[in-house]
Motif scaffolding. Sequence first.
Motif, PDB file in Angstrom:
ATOM      1  N   ALA A 216       0.868  -1.187   0.000  1.00 41.88           N
ATOM      2  CA  ALA A 216       0.000   0.000   0.000  1.00 41.88           C
ATOM      3  C   ALA A 216       0.900   1.230   0.000  1.00 41.88           C
ATOM      4  CB  ALA A 216      -0.916  -0.019   1.207  1.00 41.88           C
ATOM      5  N   THR A 217       1.609   1.428  -1.099  1.00 44.05           N
ATOM      6  CA  THR A 217       2.539   2.546  -1.176  1.00 44.05           C
ATOM      7  C   THR A 217       1.779   3.854  -1.394  1.00 44.05           C
ATOM      8  OG1 THR A 217       2.788   2.366  -3.571  1.00 44.05           O
ATOM      9  CG2 THR A 217       4.300   1.047  -2.200  1.00 44.05           C
ATOM     10  N   LEU A 218       2.452   4.936  -1.128  1.00 38.55           N
ATOM     11  CA  LEU A 218       1.853   6.253  -1.309  1.00 38.55           C
ATOM     12  C   LEU A 218       1.332   6.425  -2.733  1.00 38.55           C
ATOM     13  CD1 LEU A 218       1.231   9.170  -0.406  1.00 38.55           C
ATOM     14  CD2 LEU A 218       3.541   9.763  -1.158  1.00 38.55           C
ATOM     15  N   TRP A 219       2.136   6.081  -3.730  1.00 36.20           N
ATOM     16  CA  TRP A 219       1.731   6.292  -5.123  1.00 36.20           C
ATOM     17  C   TRP A 219       0.546   5.416  -5.511  1.00 36.20           C
ATOM     18  CZ3 TRP A 219       2.450  10.604  -7.177  1.00 36.20           C
ATOM     19  CH2 TRP A 219       3.596  11.339  -6.915  1.00 36.20           C
ATOM     20  N   ARG A 220       0.483   4.192  -5.019  1.00 34.40           N
ATOM     21  CA  ARG A 220      -0.683   3.339  -5.305  1.00 34.40           C
ATOM     22  C   ARG A 220      -1.944   3.992  -4.756  1.00 34.40           C
ATOM     23  NH1 ARG A 220      -0.318  -2.905  -4.350  1.00 34.40           N
ATOM     24  NH2 ARG A 220      -1.783  -2.876  -6.065  1.00 34.40           N
ATOM     25  N   LEU A 221      -1.869   4.496  -3.532  1.00 33.35           N
ATOM     26  CA  LEU A 221      -3.030   5.128  -2.916  1.00 33.35           C
ATOM     27  C   LEU A 221      -3.404   6.430  -3.617  1.00 33.35           C
ATOM     28  CD1 LEU A 221      -2.187   4.433   0.829  1.00 33.35           C
ATOM     29  CD2 LEU A 221      -3.730   3.156  -0.671  1.00 33.35           C
ATOM     30  N   VAL A 222      -2.409   7.182  -4.080  1.00 30.83           N
ATOM     31  CA  VAL A 222      -2.683   8.407  -4.837  1.00 30.83           C
ATOM     32  C   VAL A 222      -3.433   8.075  -6.126  1.00 30.83           C
ATOM     33  CG1 VAL A 222      -1.598  10.238  -6.221  1.00 30.83           C
ATOM     34  CG2 VAL A 222      -0.797   9.791  -3.888  1.00 30.83           C
ATOM     35  N   PHE A 223      -2.978   7.062  -6.838  1.00 27.72           N
ATOM     36  CA  PHE A 223      -3.625   6.730  -8.112  1.00 27.72           C
ATOM     37  C   PHE A 223      -4.995   6.082  -7.915  1.00 27.72           C
ATOM     38  CE2 PHE A 223       0.852   6.948  -9.728  1.00 27.72           C
ATOM     39  CZ  PHE A 223       0.652   8.103 -10.460  1.00 27.72           C
ATOM     40  N   ILE A 224      -5.181   5.334  -6.827  1.00 28.10           N
ATOM     41  CA  ILE A 224      -6.511   4.807  -6.522  1.00 28.10           C
ATOM     42  C   ILE A 224      -7.468   5.966  -6.257  1.00 28.10           C
ATOM     43  CG2 ILE A 224      -7.868   3.537  -4.795  1.00 28.10           C
ATOM     44  CD1 ILE A 224      -5.437   1.680  -4.472  1.00 28.10           C
ATOM     45  N   THR A 225      -7.013   6.944  -5.508  1.00 27.17           N
ATOM     46  CA  THR A 225      -7.824   8.127  -5.219  1.00 27.17           C
ATOM     47  C   THR A 225      -8.174   8.874  -6.507  1.00 27.17           C
ATOM     48  OG1 THR A 225      -6.781   8.309  -3.050  1.00 27.17           O
ATOM     49  CG2 THR A 225      -7.929  10.261  -3.873  1.00 27.17           C
ATOM     50  N   THR A 226      -7.211   8.994  -7.388  1.00 25.11           N
ATOM     51  CA  THR A 226      -7.456   9.642  -8.683  1.00 25.11           C
ATOM     52  C   THR A 226      -8.505   8.877  -9.486  1.00 25.11           C
ATOM     53  OG1 THR A 226      -5.179  10.441  -8.716  1.00 25.11           O
ATOM     54  CG2 THR A 226      -6.343  10.420 -10.816  1.00 25.11           C
ATOM     55  N   LEU A 227      -8.408   7.566  -9.461  1.00 22.95           N
ATOM     56  CA  LEU A 227      -9.378   6.735 -10.182  1.00 22.95           C
ATOM     57  C   LEU A 227     -10.778   6.900  -9.594  1.00 22.95           C
ATOM     58  CD1 LEU A 227      -9.796   4.749 -12.444  1.00 22.95           C
ATOM     59  CD2 LEU A 227      -8.992   2.934 -10.956  1.00 22.95           C
ATOM     60  N   ILE A 228     -10.878   6.930  -8.278  1.00 25.39           N
ATOM     61  CA  ILE A 228     -12.183   7.148  -7.635  1.00 25.39           C
ATOM     62  C   ILE A 228     -12.747   8.508  -8.049  1.00 25.39           C
ATOM     63  CG2 ILE A 228     -13.344   7.522  -5.419  1.00 25.39           C
ATOM     64  CD1 ILE A 228     -11.341   5.417  -4.255  1.00 25.39           C
ATOM     65  N   GLY A 229     -11.912   9.526  -8.074  1.00 25.71           N
ATOM     66  CA  GLY A 229     -12.349  10.851  -8.519  1.00 25.71           C
ATOM     67  C   GLY A 229     -12.842  10.830  -9.962  1.00 25.71           C
ATOM     68  N   SER A 230     -12.173  10.072 -10.801  1.00 25.65           N
ATOM     69  CA  SER A 230     -12.599   9.961 -12.204  1.00 25.65           C
ATOM     70  C   SER A 230     -13.948   9.265 -12.330  1.00 25.65           C
ATOM     71  CB  SER A 230     -11.545   9.189 -13.001  1.00 25.65           C
ATOM     72  OG  SER A 230     -10.329   9.894 -12.994  1.00 25.65           O
ATOM     73  N   ILE A 231     -14.164   8.228 -11.541  1.00 26.41           N
ATOM     74  CA  ILE A 231     -15.453   7.525 -11.565  1.00 26.41           C
ATOM     75  C   ILE A 231     -16.570   8.470 -11.137  1.00 26.41           C
ATOM     76  CG2 ILE A 231     -16.802   5.677 -10.490  1.00 26.41           C
ATOM     77  CD1 ILE A 231     -14.103   4.132 -10.227  1.00 26.41           C
ATOM     78  N   ILE A 232     -16.346   9.207 -10.069  1.00 24.81           N
ATOM     79  CA  ILE A 232     -17.344  10.174  -9.595  1.00 24.81           C
ATOM     80  C   ILE A 232     -17.577  11.254 -10.655  1.00 24.81           C
ATOM     81  CG2 ILE A 232     -17.784  11.972  -7.874  1.00 24.81           C
ATOM     82  CD1 ILE A 232     -16.266  10.114  -5.867  1.00 24.81           C
ATOM     83  N   GLY A 233     -16.505  11.699 -11.297  1.00 27.09           N
ATOM     84  CA  GLY A 233     -16.629  12.705 -12.350  1.00 27.09           C
ATOM     85  C   GLY A 233     -17.460  12.210 -13.527  1.00 27.09           C
ATOM     86  N   LEU A 234     -17.248  10.970 -13.943  1.00 28.11           N
ATOM     87  CA  LEU A 234     -18.042  10.415 -15.047  1.00 28.11           C
ATOM     88  C   LEU A 234     -19.525  10.351 -14.682  1.00 28.11           C
ATOM     89  CD1 LEU A 234     -15.727   7.579 -16.376  1.00 28.11           C
ATOM     90  CD2 LEU A 234     -16.497   9.592 -17.632  1.00 28.11           C
ATOM     91  N   LYS A 235     -19.809   9.976 -13.465  1.00 24.95           N
ATOM     92  CA  LYS A 235     -21.204   9.948 -13.012  1.00 24.95           C
ATOM     93  C   LYS A 235     -21.775  11.360 -13.001  1.00 24.95           C
ATOM     94  CE  LYS A 235     -24.989   8.986 -10.613  1.00 24.95           C
ATOM     95  NZ  LYS A 235     -25.984   9.903 -11.049  1.00 24.95           N
ATOM     96  N   ALA A 236     -20.998  12.315 -12.528  1.00 22.75           N
ATOM     97  CA  ALA A 236     -21.487  13.698 -12.414  1.00 22.75           C
ATOM     98  C   ALA A 236     -21.798  14.318 -13.763  1.00 22.75           C
ATOM     99  CB  ALA A 236     -20.467  14.541 -11.668  1.00 22.75           C
ATOM    100  N   VAL A 237     -21.042  14.011 -14.794  1.00 22.16           N
ATOM    101  CA  VAL A 237     -21.265  14.634 -16.093  1.00 22.16           C
ATOM    102  C   VAL A 237     -22.160  13.811 -17.008  1.00 22.16           C
ATOM    103  CG1 VAL A 237     -19.094  15.913 -15.983  1.00 22.16           C
ATOM    104  CG2 VAL A 237     -19.169  13.704 -17.163  1.00 22.16           C
ATOM    105  N   SER A 238     -22.590  12.644 -16.541  1.00 27.45           N
ATOM    106  CA  SER A 238     -23.471  11.811 -17.354  1.00 27.45           C
ATOM    107  C   SER A 238     -24.864  12.427 -17.400  1.00 27.45           C
ATOM    108  CB  SER A 238     -23.543  10.401 -16.776  1.00 27.45           C
ATOM    109  OG  SER A 238     -24.458   9.628 -17.508  1.00 27.45           O
ATOM    110  N   ALA A 239     -25.487  12.325 -18.552  1.00 29.32           N
ATOM    111  CA  ALA A 239     -26.824  12.878 -18.730  1.00 29.32           C
ATOM    112  C   ALA A 239     -27.895  12.040 -18.055  1.00 29.32           C
ATOM    113  CB  ALA A 239     -27.144  12.986 -20.214  1.00 29.32           C
TER     114      ALA A 239
END
Length: 109
Positions: free
Chosen positions: A85-108
Amino acid sequence: MNWIILIIAGLFEVGFTTSLGKAKSTTGTESLWWYGSFAVCLTASMALLIKATQSLPMGTAYAVWTGIGAVGTVLMGIIFFKEPATLWRLVFITTLIGSIIGLKAVSAH
């Protein structure tokens, strides 16, 4: 409702990848149970993804489904398979979660 179905499909994706990992690390009857779990989770995940894409855009649904599976699989690896559970793995997991939320937010839908 289809977003909930899509989230459940993503969780079943985590189930089939975790089952596959457990099947690799076991033998005999226990391994067969994990392969059975893999088949059930795979079937459920695909069926639910098909259902969700009947009203959600295919590209968005697939990206969210894959993202849920990726995040969940990495977290399962960290928790159950002792992956780092390195810092960079957790950073990129967080980024991926943000992207998933973003896709939901901009979906019609």
